[in-house]
Design an enzyme around this catalytic site. Structure first.
Site, mmCIF file in Angstrom:
data_model
loop_
_atom_site.group_PDB
_atom_site.id
_atom_site.type_symbol
_atom_site.label_atom_id
_atom_site.label_comp_id
_atom_site.label_asym_id
_atom_site.label_seq_id
_atom_site.Cartn_x
_atom_site.Cartn_y
_atom_site.Cartn_z
ATOM 1 N N TYR A 57 -28.298 -31.805 -15.727
ATOM 2 C CA TYR A 57 -28.362 -32.113 -17.147
ATOM 3 C C TYR A 57 -29.808 -32.188 -17.647
ATOM 4 O O TYR A 57 -30.045 -32.138 -18.854
ATOM 5 C CB TYR A 57 -27.680 -33.451 -17.456
ATOM 6 C CG TYR A 57 -26.212 -33.522 -17.134
ATOM 7 C CD1 TYR A 57 -25.475 -32.391 -16.797
ATOM 8 C CD2 TYR A 57 -25.538 -34.743 -17.159
ATOM 9 C CE1 TYR A 57 -24.125 -32.467 -16.498
ATOM 10 C CE2 TYR A 57 -24.188 -34.829 -16.868
ATOM 11 C CZ TYR A 57 -23.490 -33.690 -16.533
ATOM 12 O OH TYR A 57 -22.154 -33.785 -16.230
ATOM 13 N N LYS A 233 -18.535 -38.185 -23.816
ATOM 14 C CA LYS A 233 -19.937 -37.986 -24.173
ATOM 15 C C LYS A 233 -20.107 -38.046 -25.680
ATOM 16 O O LYS A 233 -19.308 -37.482 -26.433
ATOM 17 C CB LYS A 233 -20.421 -36.644 -23.629
ATOM 18 C CG LYS A 233 -21.825 -36.239 -24.099
ATOM 19 C CD LYS A 233 -21.786 -35.268 -25.259
ATOM 20 C CE LYS A 233 -23.193 -34.941 -25.751
ATOM 21 N NZ LYS A 233 -23.175 -34.019 -26.912
#
Length: 265
Positions: A57, A233
């Site tokens: 990420y 998220k």
């Protein structure tokens, strides 16, 4: 930096290493830079105690920054990171770099992000077990593994992964997979709960109306009622707060079955 906060009251999953993994966490995929930092900090402020990141990420430093500035004691936050499959030959170096970026001595959970080369890769699993033995990771697991691949790791090492993180949503519900993982002592953790969900589906709308909540909250509560970890998220403070507001209601067995049925729709 922040004032004292109270953790969310939600359920946890007990892991072999002795940790308690909150069933609701904050995912950080595609959260970058200051957006990631602010989202993690806000989540911690409103009571989240489970943060999910990954080497791939590119935001472990921002997660670490928020953890450090939150004022929340380290032993109250469950932190997960993941190793990219193409880094398998350098697994231990990857974890050391992750720990440096996160500013931590250990992570609560370290996952193989995808099966390396599409294979279970017992040799990679050996590195993960060694990291656990050396207390760089309290628990270790995998992501996107099939039950056959889980079994290959068990045959090679005698150790089942603590967690298998997989895509999960009502439309993806697979009770057979849940049962198979539980028989092996593997906790199922779902990601992208909304990506594969039609939030306008009449079933979700009816259940949401019955409880005075949103379809998104129904989807998250459905995960919790199944005992599945879920990590929605968001970088929007209001959504992060709303996603945490799922502990004041639960779905009836009939409502759970109706939502399950979206997998057959």
């Amino acid at each position: 930096m922040t004032t004292e906060t109270t953790s969310l009251p939600g359920p946890t999953a007990s892991l072999p290493g002795g940790g308690e993994m909150p069933l609701l966490g904050l995912g950080t995929w595609q959260s970058e830079g200051d957006d990631c930092y602010r989202s993690v900090l806000h989540a911690l402020e409103v009571g989240y105690r489970h943060i999910d990141t990954a080497t791939g990420y590119g935001n472990e430093d921002q997660v670490g920054r928020a953890l450090a500035e939150s004022g929340v004691p380290r032993d109250e936050v469950f932190v997960t990171t993941k190793m990219p499959p193409d880094e398998a030959p350098r697994a231990r170096e990857v974890l050391s770099r992750s720990l440096d970026l996160l500013g931590l001595d250990f992570v609560d959970l370290w996952l193989v992000h995808w099966p390396p080369g599409g294979e279970a890769s017992p040799q990679t699993w050996d590195h993960f077990l060694a990291a656990r033995s050396e207390r760089q990771a309290r628990d270790v697991g995998v992501s996107n593994y099939s039950t056959a691949q889980l079994d290959e790791l068990v045959r090679s090492s005698g150790e089942a992964p603590s967690v298998d993180q997989v895509p999960w949503a009502p439309a993806l519900h697979d009770q057979g997979f849940l049962d198979a993982c539980r028989q092996r002592g593997v906790v199922v953790e779902g990601y992208s709960p909304f990506k594969k969900t039609d939030l306008g589906d009449p079933v979700l709308a009816e259940v949401a109306q019955a409880h005075g909540v949103t379809p998104q909250q129904v989807v998250l509560r459905w995960h919790l009622d199944h005992g599945v970890v879920v990590i929605p998220k968001s970088v929007t403070p209001e959504r992060i707060t709303a996603n945490a507001d799922v502990f004041g209601f639960s779905l009836s067995p009939d409502e759970v079955r109706r939502v399950d049925g979206l997998a057959d729709a």
